[in-house]
Design an enzyme around this catalytic site. Structure first.
Site: not given
Ligand code: GRF
Length: 208
Positions: A22, A115, A117
């Site tokens: 992300n 955040n 989720h």
């Molecule tokens: C994602 O699936 C997010 O929704 C959750 O943790 C994961 C993080 O993945 N909160 P990344 O580190 O961004 O690849």
């Protein structure tokens, strides 16, 4: 009704614990000029988190703050806030930050901690949301960008995206399908803040 951020370039802090896909997606949106923001600082609670290296490679200031070195959540978050305050950030973006956020951080950044989720909240809060969805047998799941409050995945919802769940899905296949949408809606949501379009009305987020 309260406007959360005024229009203009956003200064972001990112808190992350893991691989940072992300984080990558947010950086890519900034590079494409789809998101008017600058990431000022990235803080991780995990020393070995790949996201730390990713941020360093981009020339972003990074810190590892070890929660284990503090007596309790309050002291740990006091340290976190001290770091954040040095960067004048508009928003604190949790991107795979695998810790509950407490009062100390939330009081310092009221309505300014967001955040993502990997489920359609309020369904499947907490860990392994994709596995929970597969096991429950829902036909659709997705992801939710929300403001963080003191509950678990319970703050006002900013944006959601839906994906189908297929009969032969497992946790990994569903997580991969959801992740594609996470990468889109996180940056889109942040851009709404940059445009000054996010307003808060009780527990509801109004996009104006
Ligand atoms: C994602 O699936 C997010 O929704 C959750 O943790 C994961 C993080 O993945 N909160 P990344 O580190 O961004 O690849």
């Amino acid at each position: 009704m309260m406007q959360v951020t005024k229009p203009g370039q956003l200064s972001l802090a990112v808190l992350a614990s893991g691989r940072g896909s992300n984080f990558d997606a947010i950086c890519a949106a900034i590079d494409r000029h789809d998101l008017n923001a600058e990431i000022k600082v990235l803080i991780s609670n995990k020393k070995a988190a790949p996201v730390l290296q990713k941020a360093e490679q981009r020339g972003i200031k990074t810190f590892f703050i070890n929660p284990g070195a503090y007596a309790n959540r309050e002291e740990y978050e006091t340290e976190l806030v001290k770091h954040l305050n040095g960067y004048q950030v508009d928003l604190v973006v949790l991107a795979g930050y695998m810790r509950l956020v407490g009062k100390t951080l939330l009081d310092a950044y009221k309505h300014k901690v967001v955040n993502i989720h990997p489920a359609l909240l309020p369904a499947f809060i907490g860990l392994h949301a994709q596995k929970q969805a597969v096991e429950y047998g829902v036909k659709f799941s997705g992801c939710t960008v929300h403001m963080v409050d003191e509950g678990m995945d319970s703050g006002p919802i900013i944006m959601q995206a839906v994906v189908p769940v297929y009969q032969d899905d497992d946790e990994d296949s569903l997580a991969a399908r959801i992740l594609v949408e996470e990468h889109k809606i996180y940056a889109q949501s942040l851009q709404l803040f940059a445009e000054g379009r996010i307003w808060i009305d009780g527990r509801k987020v109004i996009i104006r």
